[in-house]
Design an enzyme around this catalytic site. Structure first.
Site, PDB file in Angstrom:
ATOM      1  N   HIS A  22     -33.482 -31.282 -10.511  1.00 42.04           N
ATOM      2  CA  HIS A  22     -32.324 -30.444 -10.828  1.00 42.04           C
ATOM      3  C   HIS A  22     -31.385 -31.187 -11.762  1.00 42.04           C
ATOM      4  CE1 HIS A  22     -32.962 -26.978  -8.257  1.00 42.04           C
ATOM      5  NE2 HIS A  22     -33.444 -27.810  -7.343  1.00 42.04           N
ATOM      6  N   THR A  69     -36.725 -45.174 -12.418  1.00 40.98           N
ATOM      7  CA  THR A  69     -35.918 -44.220 -13.171  1.00 40.98           C
ATOM      8  C   THR A  69     -36.126 -44.324 -14.676  1.00 40.98           C
ATOM      9  OG1 THR A  69     -34.050 -45.745 -13.268  1.00 40.98           O
ATOM     10  CG2 THR A  69     -34.125 -44.213 -11.392  1.00 40.98           C
ATOM     11  N   ARG A  84     -36.081 -52.620 -11.075  1.00 36.63           N
ATOM     12  CA  ARG A  84     -35.778 -53.600 -12.126  1.00 36.63           C
ATOM     13  C   ARG A  84     -36.920 -54.616 -12.160  1.00 36.63           C
ATOM     14  NH1 ARG A  84     -32.220 -50.588 -13.917  1.00 36.63           N
ATOM     15  NH2 ARG A  84     -30.059 -50.715 -13.315  1.00 36.63           N
TER      16      ARG A  84
END
Length: 104
Positions: A22, A69, A84
């Site tokens: 979304h 991400t 990371r």
């Protein structure tokens, strides 16, 4: 949207790979997304989450529980939330996975 998975990729249990999400800034709370690509000999460990539009490079490793991400470069090991770099994987890997049912 599509998920592309290369050769000899190991994906652990309870991994989540999303191609849509979304958009919280959309007036209609609509969706946005992108293709997820996993390169050859990548390893995605248990309970990792891969978000839309991410590319996991060849030989890369996503640690258990990591939330990816953004793109992961080839042979880089990532972990954490958000994921990371935490290490590098050797580049001369050449294994071929022999798939089997669990506990056999």
């Amino acid at each position: 949207m599509q998920i592309s998975i290369g050769a000899n990729v190991n994906i652990g249990g309870h991994v989540q790979i999303y191609t849509l999400e979304h958009d919280p800034n959309a007036l209609d709370f609509g969706t946005k997304g992108g293709e997820v690509v996993v390169g050859d000999r990548a390893y995605i460990a248990t309970r990792a989450t891969i978000l839309p539009g991410v590319r996991i490079g060849e030989g890369a490793v996503v640690a258990a529980g990591a939330v990816v991400t953004r793109d992961v470069d080839p042979y880089v090991i990532v972990g954490g939330v958000p994921a990371r770099p935490i290490g590098e994987r050797r580049r001369d890997i050449a294994y071929e996975l022999g798939y089997h049912l669990p506990f056999q």
